[in-house]
Design a protein around this motif. Structure first.
Motif, short mmCIF file in Angstrom:
data_model
loop_
_atom_site.label_atom_id
_atom_site.label_comp_id
_atom_site.label_asym_id
_atom_site.label_seq_id
_atom_site.Cartn_x
_atom_site.Cartn_y
_atom_site.Cartn_z
N LEU A 53 -51.35 19.96 -44.78
CA LEU A 53 -52.41 19.89 -45.78
C LEU A 53 -52.89 18.44 -45.82
O LEU A 53 -52.09 17.53 -46.09
CB LEU A 53 -51.91 20.33 -47.16
CG LEU A 53 -52.88 20.10 -48.33
CD1 LEU A 53 -54.17 20.89 -48.15
CD2 LEU A 53 -52.21 20.45 -49.65
N ILE A 54 -54.17 18.23 -45.54
CA ILE A 54 -54.74 16.88 -45.46
C ILE A 54 -55.68 16.70 -46.64
O ILE A 54 -56.65 17.45 -46.79
CB ILE A 54 -55.47 16.69 -44.12
CG1 ILE A 54 -54.46 16.83 -42.96
CG2 ILE A 54 -56.16 15.34 -44.07
CD1 ILE A 54 -55.09 16.85 -41.60
N MET A 55 -55.40 15.69 -47.48
CA MET A 55 -56.17 15.46 -48.69
C MET A 55 -56.82 14.08 -48.62
O MET A 55 -56.12 13.06 -48.67
CB MET A 55 -55.27 15.58 -49.92
CG MET A 55 -54.73 16.99 -50.12
SD MET A 55 -53.39 17.11 -51.34
CE MET A 55 -51.99 16.57 -50.34
N PHE A 96 -60.33 18.46 -48.68
CA PHE A 96 -59.01 18.97 -48.31
C PHE A 96 -59.18 19.84 -47.07
O PHE A 96 -60.11 20.64 -46.97
CB PHE A 96 -58.42 19.86 -49.41
CG PHE A 96 -57.89 19.10 -50.61
CD1 PHE A 96 -58.28 17.80 -50.91
CD2 PHE A 96 -57.01 19.73 -51.49
CE1 PHE A 96 -57.80 17.13 -52.02
CE2 PHE A 96 -56.52 19.07 -52.60
CZ PHE A 96 -56.92 17.77 -52.87
N ASN A 97 -58.25 19.69 -46.13
CA ASN A 97 -58.22 20.53 -44.93
C ASN A 97 -56.81 21.05 -44.68
O ASN A 97 -55.83 20.35 -44.95
CB ASN A 97 -58.65 19.72 -43.70
CG ASN A 97 -60.15 19.51 -43.61
OD1 ASN A 97 -60.86 20.29 -42.98
ND2 ASN A 97 -60.63 18.46 -44.26
N LEU A 98 -56.74 22.26 -44.16
CA LEU A 98 -55.50 22.79 -43.62
C LEU A 98 -55.63 22.82 -42.10
O LEU A 98 -56.73 23.01 -41.56
CB LEU A 98 -55.24 24.22 -44.13
CG LEU A 98 -54.87 24.35 -45.60
CD1 LEU A 98 -54.93 25.82 -46.03
CD2 LEU A 98 -53.48 23.79 -45.87
N ILE A 124 -56.20 8.78 -47.41
CA ILE A 124 -55.82 10.11 -46.94
C ILE A 124 -54.34 10.32 -47.20
O ILE A 124 -53.51 9.45 -46.95
CB ILE A 124 -56.18 10.27 -45.45
CG1 ILE A 124 -55.98 11.71 -44.99
CG2 ILE A 124 -55.42 9.31 -44.57
CD1 ILE A 124 -56.73 12.02 -43.72
N TYR A 125 -54.03 11.50 -47.76
CA TYR A 125 -52.63 11.86 -48.01
C TYR A 125 -52.36 13.17 -47.28
O TYR A 125 -53.04 14.17 -47.49
CB TYR A 125 -52.35 12.02 -49.50
CG TYR A 125 -50.87 12.06 -49.81
CD1 TYR A 125 -50.18 10.89 -50.13
CD2 TYR A 125 -50.14 13.25 -49.74
CE1 TYR A 125 -48.82 10.90 -50.38
CE2 TYR A 125 -48.78 13.27 -49.97
CZ TYR A 125 -48.12 12.10 -50.30
OH TYR A 125 -46.76 12.10 -50.53
N VAL A 126 -51.37 13.14 -46.39
CA VAL A 126 -51.01 14.32 -45.60
C VAL A 126 -49.67 14.85 -46.09
O VAL A 126 -48.69 14.09 -46.19
CB VAL A 126 -50.94 14.00 -44.10
CG1 VAL A 126 -50.61 15.26 -43.31
CG2 VAL A 126 -52.25 13.40 -43.61
N PHE A 127 -49.62 16.13 -46.39
CA PHE A 127 -48.40 16.80 -46.83
C PHE A 127 -48.01 17.81 -45.76
O PHE A 127 -48.81 18.68 -45.38
CB PHE A 127 -48.63 17.49 -48.17
CG PHE A 127 -47.39 18.03 -48.83
CD1 PHE A 127 -46.34 17.19 -49.17
CD2 PHE A 127 -47.26 19.39 -49.11
CE1 PHE A 127 -45.20 17.68 -49.78
CE2 PHE A 127 -46.13 19.89 -49.73
CZ PHE A 127 -45.10 19.04 -50.06
N VAL A 128 -46.79 17.68 -45.23
CA VAL A 128 -46.32 18.56 -44.16
C VAL A 128 -45.77 19.83 -44.79
O VAL A 128 -44.72 19.82 -45.43
CB VAL A 128 -45.25 17.86 -43.30
CG1 VAL A 128 -44.82 18.78 -42.15
CG2 VAL A 128 -45.76 16.52 -42.77
#
Length: 239
Positions: A230-232, A167-169, A189-193
């Motif tokens: 948030l990048i998962m 996970f990265n911010l 990869i799942y990106v949450f804005v």
């Protein structure tokens, strides 16, 4: 050719219990969507707002990696391992439920709301010993660069998760462009804005939108405003 799914903010499941206002990206509790059960090992992505002094009473979990990320306010945590902590904006917490654990979560403050992300990830293996960890991350260290907050045991940058997940911010200034390179090509990869507007692989996304991408080694990111992501990165197959 990569595969892409987009979950717009308004398409999420929603439950307002008075003390709890929760949005569910994936099926959870009374919200069920047959095409939104999970994204690989990513099982739950809840955007929770809890009223002052309220919270979740003691309840059990097992065989799940549970990540809590406060976005505003303070969240009080108690568990059957003896941990009593308060996590706040800038903190990240992981609870490995393993063979079984009991815990409760409450808004630490009486007069203000707490907004936090509750994320569940399927573990790499079942029956591990329960565990707990938390860490504070400096937001200055993620301006236009990836700040790793969660990572497997062999990667010391983030808090350890019992899964091949990273996970990265990242906080982007307007018009900044970058690419995210996957650690394992077979992962998705799942990106949450979290805030702002962004273009990911040519797809325009706004606050609280999500995008899942598979069968790719890298994704392109361009900020359309100041934004926070948030990048998962998670395995697409689960045990």
């Amino acid at each position: 050719m990569n595969n892409t799914i987009i979950h717009k903010s308004e398409s999420r499941g929603h439950a307002n219990h008075g003390w709890l206002d929760s949005h569910h990206t994936f099926s959870f509790a009374n919200y069920y969507h047959p095409e939104r059960i999970h994204f690989g090992a990513l099982r739950v992505l809840n955007d929770d707002i809890v009223e002052g002094g309220k919270g979740f009473g003691t309840h059990p979990h097992d065989n799940m990696e549970i990540i809590s990320i406060p976005l505003s306010g303070d969240l009080e945590h108690r568990d059957s391992m003896g941990n009593t902590t308060v996590i706040k904006q800038g903190d990240v917490q992981i609870m490995s439920a393993g063979t079984g654990i009991q815990h409760s979560e409450f808004n630490h403050n009486k007069n203000e709301k707490v907004n936090f992300l509750q994320i569940w990830v399927f573990p790499k293996q079942h029956g591990i010993n329960p565990g707990y960890d938390q860490k504070t991350f400096n937001s200055e260290d993620r301006i236009n660069k990836f700040q790793q907050i969660v990572s497997p045991e062999n990667d010391a940058e983030g808090i350890t998760i019992h899964q091949d997940a990273w996970f990265n911010l990242i906080n982007l200034t307007n018009d900044f462009e970058t690419n995210y390179q996957l650690n394992k090509n077979e992962n998705g990869i799942y990106v949450f804005v979290l805030e702002g507007d962004v273009i990911i692989n040519g797809n325009k996304l706004s606050r609280r939108d999500g995008i899942g991408i598979t069968e790719t080694e890298t994704i392109s990111i361009k900020a359309n405003s100041s934004c926070e992501l948030l990048i998962m990165e998670v395995p697409m197959t689960i045990n």
